[in-house]
Structure formats: C-alpha cells, structure tokens
Scaffold this motif. Structure first.
Motif, PDB file in Angstrom:
ATOM      1  N   SER A  73       0.095  -5.144   3.907  1.00 15.04           N
ATOM      2  CA  SER A  73       1.023  -5.874   3.038  1.00 15.04           C
ATOM      3  C   SER A  73       0.935  -5.434   1.586  1.00 15.04           C
ATOM      4  O   SER A  73       1.624  -5.978   0.728  1.00 15.04           O
ATOM      5  CB  SER A  73       0.771  -7.389   3.132  1.00 15.04           C
ATOM      6  N   LEU A  74       0.091  -4.441   1.288  1.00 15.59           N
ATOM      7  CA  LEU A  74       0.007  -3.916  -0.064  1.00 15.59           C
ATOM      8  C   LEU A  74       1.099  -2.902  -0.364  1.00 15.59           C
ATOM      9  O   LEU A  74       1.218  -2.421  -1.491  1.00 15.59           O
ATOM     10  CB  LEU A  74      -1.366  -3.262  -0.290  1.00 15.59           C
ATOM     11  N   TYR A  75       1.880  -2.556   0.648  1.00 17.98           N
ATOM     12  CA  TYR A  75       2.969  -1.602   0.477  1.00 17.98           C
ATOM     13  C   TYR A  75       4.240  -2.162   1.089  1.00 17.98           C
ATOM     14  O   TYR A  75       4.199  -2.950   2.039  1.00 17.98           O
ATOM     15  CB  TYR A  75       2.656  -0.270   1.165  1.00 17.98           C
ATOM     16  N   GLY A  76       5.369  -1.712   0.565  1.00 21.64           N
ATOM     17  CA  GLY A  76       6.641  -2.038   1.172  1.00 21.64           C
ATOM     18  C   GLY A  76       7.012  -1.014   2.227  1.00 21.64           C
ATOM     19  O   GLY A  76       6.346  -0.001   2.410  1.00 21.64           O
ATOM     20  N   GLY A  77       8.108  -1.290   2.924  1.00 23.94           N
ATOM     21  CA  GLY A  77       8.630  -0.340   3.893  1.00 23.94           C
ATOM     22  C   GLY A  77       7.843  -0.306   5.179  1.00 23.94           C
ATOM     23  O   GLY A  77       7.571  -1.332   5.801  1.00 23.94           O
TER      24      GLY A  77
ATOM     25  N   GLY B  76      11.404  -4.837   3.281  1.00 27.49           N
ATOM     26  CA  GLY B  76      11.297  -5.160   1.868  1.00 27.49           C
ATOM     27  C   GLY B  76      10.173  -4.440   1.158  1.00 27.49           C
ATOM     28  O   GLY B  76       9.420  -3.661   1.756  1.00 27.49           O
ATOM     29  N   PRO B  77      10.024  -4.710  -0.142  1.00 27.16           N
ATOM     30  CA  PRO B  77       9.020  -4.036  -0.982  1.00 27.16           C
ATOM     31  C   PRO B  77       7.649  -4.683  -0.882  1.00 27.16           C
ATOM     32  O   PRO B  77       7.470  -5.749  -0.286  1.00 27.16           O
ATOM     33  CB  PRO B  77       9.599  -4.202  -2.389  1.00 27.16           C
ATOM     34  N   GLY B  78       6.687  -4.044  -1.516  1.00 27.57           N
ATOM     35  CA  GLY B  78       5.327  -4.547  -1.576  1.00 27.57           C
ATOM     36  C   GLY B  78       5.158  -5.615  -2.644  1.00 27.57           C
ATOM     37  O   GLY B  78       6.134  -6.195  -3.135  1.00 27.57           O
ATOM     38  N   PRO B  79       3.912  -5.921  -3.021  1.00 28.00           N
ATOM     39  CA  PRO B  79       3.629  -6.999  -3.977  1.00 28.00           C
ATOM     40  C   PRO B  79       4.366  -6.836  -5.298  1.00 28.00           C
ATOM     41  O   PRO B  79       4.633  -5.731  -5.763  1.00 28.00           O
ATOM     42  CB  PRO B  79       2.112  -6.897  -4.177  1.00 28.00           C
ATOM     43  N   GLN B  80       4.678  -7.978  -5.897  1.00 24.73           N
ATOM     44  CA  GLN B  80       5.420  -8.023  -7.154  1.00 24.73           C
ATOM     45  C   GLN B  80       4.683  -8.912  -8.161  1.00 24.73           C
ATOM     46  O   GLN B  80       4.000  -9.864  -7.783  1.00 24.73           O
ATOM     47  CB  GLN B  80       6.819  -8.623  -6.933  1.00 24.73           C
ATOM     48  N   VAL B  81       4.854  -8.610  -9.429  1.00 26.17           N
ATOM     49  CA  VAL B  81       4.335  -9.465 -10.508  1.00 26.17           C
ATOM     50  C   VAL B  81       5.485 -10.306 -11.032  1.00 26.17           C
ATOM     51  O   VAL B  81       6.578  -9.795 -11.281  1.00 26.17           O
ATOM     52  CB  VAL B  81       3.741  -8.625 -11.650  1.00 26.17           C
TER      53      VAL B  81
END
Length: 455
Positions: free
Chosen positions: A192-196, A431-436
């Motif tokens: 889950s540290l990456y998207g796709g 979707g993408p990975g983690p977001q701030v």
C-alpha cells in the motif's frame, strides 16, 4: 526525556508520488515559534492481492514464504487517514483507532514506531548540516480512521500500517524506503506504499532487507480497469489472518507446494498481464489464485473457511455471467436447466472472461472487470441479490449507469434471488499511493494533540 524539536526538513519518503506537501522548512520554523505541537496528516490506500500472500517464514520480521502482487484501490472510495503529532509536552505515546484509544504497546505498533525512530536518529546523526537533531524519545500521539469496515477481509491492516509508517516518516523527517517499516506492522502494508500495481518481493536474506515492495505499473497504466467490492459482511472475521497463516504454515502441505512450485511462475505471468493489459489472462489467473488460496485454507487443520454461502453464490454468478459472454448468443434456447450448464462446459481456455473475482481472508468479493462491462454486471448482481431496504445506497463510489438484463442472461443466471445477501457495492478503480493532506481541517488531532470531538 529529550527535548523534541520541530522538523527542520521533513521528507517525502520514497513511497510513490505524494500529491501535496509536507511541512516545509519555513513552515516548520514558523511552527516552532508558534506551536509546541507538530502534526502531519496523511492517507493511504487499500490494496487487493491478485497473487496472494499467505504464510510467513519469519513471524517477527514478517517475511513471507512467497512473493505477491496487488492492485492499489482508489482513495476516493477506500482509505485510511492518520494524523501523527509530536511535542515535548507529551508524556507518553498514545494511539486512537477509529475514535477509540488502543494499547500503544501492541508489538507490531511498537515495531513500526521503533524502526521509524531508529531511522530518524540515523538520518540526523549522519547529517552534520542539520542543526536541529530530533530526539528519538520525543513522544507521539497518533489518530487513525478507516472509511470502510475494519477486520472484515478488506485489507484494513494493510492500509492502516502503510498510513502509519508514511505519516510517522513525515513527522520524524525520515526519507528511507518504508517497506520494512510498514511490513513489520502488516505484511501486505508494504504494497500500500505505492499506487497502481505492486509486487512484494519475498526476498532471501534472513534480515529481510530484500523483502520489499516495488511498483510494477502506475495507476494510470490501465485506465479502463474497474473494481467492484461486493460487501457480504462488514463484521469481524472469525479467524484472523495472523492466526490463519500460522496454522496453515504448520499444517498445510498444499501451502508449501503452492509457495514453491506455483507462485513463482504466476508472479511472472501476472506481471506480464499487467504490462500488456491482457485482461483475459489477468482475470483467469486472478480467479485461479484466489481459488487456490482458499483451498490451502481448507487444507489447513483444523480447516479455515473464509467464504460463506453468499461468497460461493457470487463465484457461480461470475462463471455463469462469463459463460454467456464467452460464446455467441445466437440460437440459445430460452430454458435454463441443462442449457446454461451446457454453455458453461463449452467455455474453453481461449474464451474471454469479462469479469473476475478474488477473495481475501473474508467473505467479501472483489470483482475486476473493464469499464464497458460494469453496468451489466452490477445489474446481474442486483438481479441475483436484490437489496432489501437500502436500494438508494446499494451502489456506492463511482457512478454506474443503470442497465437492463437480457432474457438470455437472466436464463443463464438461473438461480433464485437471495435478497440482502450483498449489503452494498463499492465501485472504484486503480488509484495512487499515500498522500499528504495540507488542509488543517483534515487533522484527526486537535492543537492539544488529542482527538477532535466527533462532529
């Protein structure tokens, strides 16, 4: 207790593309002068494995017995949100999960926190130009929330620990790869540290340094791929994944055969399917791997059964749906019975499955399909599992246009409806990975470092 200083240059840990900024150097300096609490809020996604991880060769380091490959789901529909705050005024570490304070001493939480603090100290001590060393003894308050059912087989621990690792890295200024940190909390969290589309390499080293996640393809790679989560039960599963894995490793000969003789080739093939956007092969392999994973659970002693009657009805629904779409519709008799079974038998290895299922350690189905098929399959689900009382909330997430079922498809489905079998559907995409999150209003902790009152 050492003095906690504000972050001079918080880092974007190398875990995909963060959309948004952490605290900049000027912003953190201003915060140092104005506020004793430094807080960062991030989100992280759920991932669904299409080549499953099940079983560890090292329980403490959480090292898997086989590699795995997953699809990251979009955070507009499923995500964990975490706020981490540090302050010299905090007297102890504390954590709140979904509004309830939990034991911060839980071993996996401690493993993540200790590793982040170790990396923070290592970074500070190795950076002579950084005039503001951060004490590893600075206490932290953490609040985390999921916007989906927890412990129901929807990879809540993966999103939760990925978000924890990513947020702690931000607030402590850690720039390292976070695979090991997240993995120490929940194995699949490193994905889950990456998207796709993401591969978790099992690695070979005893210390786990090569057991890391890497992105196979970004979220933009396969834009027409869609995901439907059929929520059968939002309740906590009877057998947790940790206990289930351990029992399978100890008692299932099929699990060892799967890890050594089956998964390596499947990993290569699944990566090819993703790169070439070959949904025919992707869908078949996804279903086969899901079936084998649950076969290893049944091969465990005592056996583990994560699927229920509704789960099995969904499997039959998918295969009957695919039976129709795998062949010409011309000349089909209107009756069901042996006719539908006949066409299911006729499905050969070259037919194209427009829909694929996978089940993690729980009864909820995750359906992969292409955008052009979503409306018809949702209509088939409504036909087979009519919503009892929440028809207006039965379909959530991405909008899906209403569709009418053909008489041919109704005949092929050929099952008595099971009202209420599926509670609701979440329609989403890759979707993408983690977001701030820069918005202070998104923080789960107030200026005092305690959870905000419920709205």
């Amino acid at each position: 207790m050492g003095r906690c200083r504000p972050i001079a240059r918080p880092a974007a840990a190398r875990v995909g593309k963060a959309r948004g900024r952490g605290l900049g150097s000027r912003g953190s300096s201003a915060m140092a002068a104005e506020k004793p609490v430094v807080a960062v809020t991030c989100t992280a996604p759920v991932n669904i494995a299409v080549i499953k991880y099940w079983g560890k060769r090292d329980e403490k380091l959480i090292l898997p017995i086989n590699s795995s490959l997953s699809v990251t789901l979009h955070q507009d529909q499923l995500k964990t949100t975490t706020t981490a705050a540090i302050s010299r005024d905090f007297t102890e570490d504390r954590i709140w999960l979904n509004g309830r304070e939990e034991d911060i001493g839980q071993p996996r939480l401690q493993a993540c926190l200790k590793e982040i603090r170790r990396l923070a100290c290592k970074r500070r001590s190795g950076s002579p130009e950084d005039p503001l060393p951060l004490s590893h003894s600075c206490k932290v308050h953490i609040a985390s929330e999921n916007n989906f059912p927890t412990a129901a087989g929807l990879a809540s621990s993966a999103a939760g620990y990925a978000c924890l690792a990513y947020t702690l890295a931000r607030v402590y200024g850690v720039e390292s790869d976070l695979s090991e940190v997240a993995r120490r909390g929940s194995g699949s969290a490193c994905r889950s540290l990456y998207g796709g589309f993401v591969e978790w390499q099992m690695g070979e080293r005893a210390d786990g340094k090569d057991s890391i996640a890497r992105q196979v393809a970004p979220e933009s790679h396969w834009p027409e791929l869609r995901v439907l989560i059929l929520v059968v039960s939002a309740g906590k599963k009877l057998t947790g994944s940790t206990v289930g894995m351990q029992t399978s490793v100890e008692t299932s000969p099929l699990l060892r055969f799967r890890a050594e003789a089956v998964v390596p080739a499947r990993m290569v093939e699944m990566a090819r399917c993703v790169r070439e956007r070959d949904f025919q092969a992707f869908g078949r392999l996804t279903m086969q791997d899901s079936n084998q994973f649950h076969a290893t659970c049944l091969d465990t002693f005592p056996p583990i059964s994560y699927l229920n009657d509704t789960s099995r009805r969904i499997i039959h629904l998918v295969h009957r749906f695919n039976a129709l779409h795998g062949h010409t519709k011309a000349g089909w008799p209107a009756r069901v019975g042996s006719v539908s079974l006949r066409f299911i038998r006729l499905r050969g290895p070259t037919s194209k499955p427009p829909v694929a299922y996978t089940f993690d350690a729980g009864p909820n189905a995750v359906i992969f399909t292409l955008d052009e098929t979503v409306a018809e399959f949702v209509a088939a689900v409504r036909h087979s599992f009519p919503p009892e009382s929440n028809g207006d909330k039965f379909l959530q997430g991405l909008p899906v246009e209403p569709a009418l079922l053909s008489d041919e498809l109704k005949a092929v489905l050929g099952v008595d409806p099971a009202p209420g079998g599926i509670k609701y559907i979440i329609a989403t995409q890759v979707g993408p990975g983690p977001q701030v999150l820069d918005d202070p209003g998104a923080r789960l902790l107030g200026p005092d470092g305690l959870p905000k009152p419920a709205a």
